[in-house]
Design a protein around this motif. Structure first.
Motif, PDB file in Angstrom:
ATOM      1  N   GLY A 139     -19.189   0.236 -65.014  1.00 21.60           N
ATOM      2  CA  GLY A 139     -18.248  -0.262 -64.012  1.00 21.60           C
ATOM      3  C   GLY A 139     -17.196   0.740 -63.591  1.00 21.60           C
ATOM      4  N   ASN A 140     -16.992   1.795 -64.363  1.00 15.48           N
ATOM      5  CA  ASN A 140     -16.011   2.813 -63.979  1.00 15.48           C
ATOM      6  C   ASN A 140     -16.624   3.787 -62.978  1.00 15.48           C
ATOM      7  N   PHE A 141     -15.789   4.574 -62.318  1.00 15.17           N
ATOM      8  CA  PHE A 141     -16.307   5.473 -61.293  1.00 15.17           C
ATOM      9  C   PHE A 141     -15.403   6.681 -61.121  1.00 15.17           C
ATOM     10  N   ILE A 142     -15.954   7.722 -60.477  1.00 11.38           N
ATOM     11  CA  ILE A 142     -15.196   8.925 -60.151  1.00 11.38           C
ATOM     12  C   ILE A 142     -15.357   9.207 -58.664  1.00 11.38           C
ATOM     13  N   GLU A 143     -14.399   9.949 -58.117  1.00 10.32           N
ATOM     14  CA  GLU A 143     -14.432  10.289 -56.689  1.00 10.32           C
ATOM     15  C   GLU A 143     -14.754  11.755 -56.499  1.00 10.32           C
ATOM     16  N   CYS A 144     -15.532  12.052 -55.502  1.00 14.13           N
ATOM     17  CA  CYS A 144     -15.877  13.424 -55.158  1.00 14.13           C
ATOM     18  C   CYS A 144     -14.648  14.150 -54.609  1.00 14.13           C
ATOM     19  N   GLY A 145     -14.458  15.405 -55.040  1.00 14.45           N
ATOM     20  CA  GLY A 145     -13.326  16.190 -54.570  1.00 14.45           C
ATOM     21  C   GLY A 145     -13.768  17.461 -53.881  1.00 14.45           C
ATOM     22  N   PRO A 146     -12.843  18.187 -53.250  1.00 12.72           N
ATOM     23  CA  PRO A 146     -13.195  19.377 -52.479  1.00 12.72           C
ATOM     24  C   PRO A 146     -13.688  20.539 -53.336  1.00 12.72           C
ATOM     25  N   ASP A 147     -13.285  20.611 -54.606  1.00 10.10           N
ATOM     26  CA  ASP A 147     -13.709  21.727 -55.446  1.00 10.10           C
ATOM     27  C   ASP A 147     -15.207  21.692 -55.728  1.00 10.10           C
ATOM     28  N   THR A 148     -15.740  20.513 -55.914  1.00 12.86           N
ATOM     29  CA  THR A 148     -17.186  20.321 -56.078  1.00 12.86           C
ATOM     30  C   THR A 148     -17.595  19.235 -55.094  1.00 12.86           C
ATOM     31  N   PRO A 149     -17.992  19.618 -53.888  1.00 12.87           N
ATOM     32  CA  PRO A 149     -18.151  18.643 -52.798  1.00 12.87           C
ATOM     33  C   PRO A 149     -19.471  17.886 -52.818  1.00 12.87           C
ATOM     34  N   TYR A 150     -19.961  17.544 -53.994  1.00 17.18           N
ATOM     35  CA  TYR A 150     -21.190  16.758 -54.074  1.00 17.18           C
ATOM     36  C   TYR A 150     -21.202  15.959 -55.371  1.00 17.18           C
ATOM     37  N   LEU A 151     -21.976  14.893 -55.371  1.00  9.69           N
ATOM     38  CA  LEU A 151     -22.225  14.096 -56.567  1.00  9.69           C
ATOM     39  C   LEU A 151     -23.717  13.793 -56.635  1.00  9.69           C
ATOM     40  N   GLN A 152     -24.255  13.719 -57.852  1.00  4.78           N
ATOM     41  CA  GLN A 152     -25.674  13.460 -58.051  1.00  4.78           C
ATOM     42  C   GLN A 152     -25.857  12.356 -59.086  1.00  4.78           C
ATOM     43  N   ILE A 153     -26.975  11.653 -58.982  1.00  2.18           N
ATOM     44  CA  ILE A 153     -27.388  10.718 -60.024  1.00  2.18           C
ATOM     45  C   ILE A 153     -28.892  10.880 -60.230  1.00  2.18           C
ATOM     46  N   GLY A 154     -29.354  10.456 -61.401  1.00  3.01           N
ATOM     47  CA  GLY A 154     -30.776  10.555 -61.688  1.00  3.01           C
ATOM     48  C   GLY A 154     -31.137  11.909 -62.257  1.00  3.01           C
ATOM     49  N   GLU A 155     -32.269  12.429 -61.847  1.00  2.25           N
ATOM     50  CA  GLU A 155     -32.810  13.697 -62.357  1.00  2.25           C
ATOM     51  C   GLU A 155     -32.152  14.849 -61.618  1.00  2.25           C
ATOM     52  N   LEU A 156     -30.942  15.197 -62.046  1.00  2.00           N
ATOM     53  CA  LEU A 156     -30.102  16.089 -61.255  1.00  2.00           C
ATOM     54  C   LEU A 156     -30.187  17.566 -61.631  1.00  2.00           C
ATOM     55  N   LYS A 157     -30.746  17.897 -62.794  1.00  2.00           N
ATOM     56  CA  LYS A 157     -30.581  19.263 -63.306  1.00  2.00           C
ATOM     57  C   LYS A 157     -31.329  20.320 -62.499  1.00  2.00           C
ATOM     58  N   TYR A 158     -32.436  19.974 -61.855  1.00  2.36           N
ATOM     59  CA  TYR A 158     -33.206  20.983 -61.132  1.00  2.36           C
ATOM     60  C   TYR A 158     -32.568  21.359 -59.803  1.00  2.36           C
ATOM     61  N   GLY A 159     -31.906  20.430 -59.160  1.00  4.69           N
ATOM     62  CA  GLY A 159     -31.296  20.705 -57.858  1.00  4.69           C
ATOM     63  C   GLY A 159     -29.852  21.137 -57.932  1.00  4.69           C
ATOM     64  N   LYS A 160     -29.217  20.988 -59.102  1.00  3.50           N
ATOM     65  CA  LYS A 160     -27.797  21.296 -59.237  1.00  3.50           C
ATOM     66  C   LYS A 160     -27.463  22.772 -59.024  1.00  3.50           C
ATOM     67  N   PRO A 161     -28.228  23.725 -59.594  1.00  6.68           N
ATOM     68  CA  PRO A 161     -27.854  25.136 -59.414  1.00  6.68           C
ATOM     69  C   PRO A 161     -27.787  25.572 -57.950  1.00  6.68           C
ATOM     70  N   ILE A 162     -28.649  25.019 -57.125  1.00  4.55           N
ATOM     71  CA  ILE A 162     -28.654  25.381 -55.701  1.00  4.55           C
ATOM     72  C   ILE A 162     -27.354  24.945 -55.044  1.00  4.55           C
ATOM     73  N   LEU A 163     -26.936  23.717 -55.329  1.00  8.30           N
ATOM     74  CA  LEU A 163     -25.712  23.191 -54.731  1.00  8.30           C
ATOM     75  C   LEU A 163     -24.488  23.904 -55.289  1.00  8.30           C
ATOM     76  N   ASP A 164     -24.503  24.234 -56.585  1.00  6.93           N
ATOM     77  CA  ASP A 164     -23.374  24.945 -57.187  1.00  6.93           C
ATOM     78  C   ASP A 164     -23.145  26.299 -56.522  1.00  6.93           C
ATOM     79  N   ARG A 165     -24.220  26.993 -56.184  1.00 11.16           N
ATOM     80  CA  ARG A 165     -24.107  28.333 -55.633  1.00 11.16           C
ATOM     81  C   ARG A 165     -23.790  28.351 -54.131  1.00 11.16           C
ATOM     82  N   ALA A 166     -24.262  27.357 -53.393  1.00 15.35           N
ATOM     83  CA  ALA A 166     -24.246  27.490 -51.931  1.00 15.35           C
ATOM     84  C   ALA A 166     -23.403  26.452 -51.185  1.00 15.35           C
ATOM     85  N   LEU A 167     -23.128  25.290 -51.786  1.00 13.26           N
ATOM     86  CA  LEU A 167     -22.440  24.233 -51.051  1.00 13.26           C
ATOM     87  C   LEU A 167     -20.930  24.316 -51.250  1.00 13.26           C
TER      88      LEU A 167
END
Length: 261
Positions: A139-167
């Motif tokens: 029931g708790n939640f977090i909000e997306c901020g400008p420092d990391t402008p994305y949020l993921q759920i599920g099987e996130l580990k394979y796509g995360k490095p791409i977003l970390d480097r470029a988004l």
């Protein structure tokens, strides 16, 4: 398992979700996991879901039918919530209620049962700012901020490095969609539990509207994007210098002599 991503940049918001659901390698099917709630000129919301399908479907049904939060005497829905924050509270309360009902009476091992779930809520309500939230099953939640402008759920580990480097927050909305699709291509290649069709919603900031699209596995742009990304990675690693500290004899081995009798 599934994979969903929301990308909140200066120009707006893009959310993508796959549709694959499995209960074992011999029981794979497709369900829509990106749900749109809109009222022209008043609100544009999208909810992506991951985890136990019965939990997320029931929670969405509750939030649409009406939820009474502890601090209110009125029943509220996603269509009537005055702010995006309030909508996140409604979804969080609904998910926590569903999990509690499944695990009644509560036990110390309740979280070990397969009732885990999470959601991404993004969008904008008239009079408020555009936002993106990750809502946990408790029931708790977090909000997306400008420092990391994305949020993921599920099987996130394979796509995360791409977003970390470029988004980045300054990334254009079209570029964010491209990066999101590349992250899906990488995830699909590495995890059989994630697969097309993909559902996409793009919402320009302050327009209270959006464009939705379903991307099939044979979509020409998606296939070409994956091919180009693979070729670019191969070219990049070939262009990198070899380790200077690795002593490898590069002298070609002598060819074996053939004896003719």
């Amino acid at each position: 398992m599934t994979y969903c991503v929301g990308m909140l940049v200066d120009e707006g918001l893009a959310m993508i979700a796959d549709t694959r659901t499995n209960a074992g390698v011999d029981n794979i099917s497709s369900y829509r996991k990106l749900h749109i709630y809109k009222s022209p000129g008043e609100r544009m919301l999208a909810v992506a879901t991951a985890g136990n399908l019965s939990v997320t479907q029931t929670a969405l049904a509750m939030a649409s039918a009406g939820v009474k939060l502890p601090d209110s005497i009125d029943v509220e829905t996603l269509e009537t919530a005055p702010t995006l924050f309030r909508a996140a509270q409604l979804l969080g309360h609904a998910m926590a209620s569903v999990r509690a009902s499944i695990n009644t009476p509560p036990t110390p091992t309740a979280d070990g049962l397969n009732v885990t779930a999470s959601m991404l809520l993004g969008g904008q309500i008239s009079g408020g700012k555009m936002g993106l939230y990750l809502i946990y099953g408790q029931g708790n939640f977090i909000e997306c901020g400008p420092d990391t402008p994305y949020l993921q759920i599920g099987e996130l580990k394979y796509g995360k490095p791409i977003l970390d480097r470029a988004l980045h927050s300054s990334t254009t909305l079209s570029e964010a969609v491209k990066l999101g699709l590349i992250s899906f291509d990488s995830t699909i290649r590495s995890n059989i539990a994630v697969g097309p069709p993909l559902d996409l919603i793009v919402m320009p900031r302050d327009q209270l509207s959006g464009t939705a699209r379903r991307i099939e596995g044979d979509d020409p742009y998606f296939r070409d994007l994956g091919r180009r990304w693979s070729e670019a990675l191969a070219a990049a690693h070939r262009a990198m210098p070899d380790p200077t500290w690795l002593d490898v004899d590069k002298t070609p081995a002598p060819r074996a002599m053939t004896v003719v009798s």
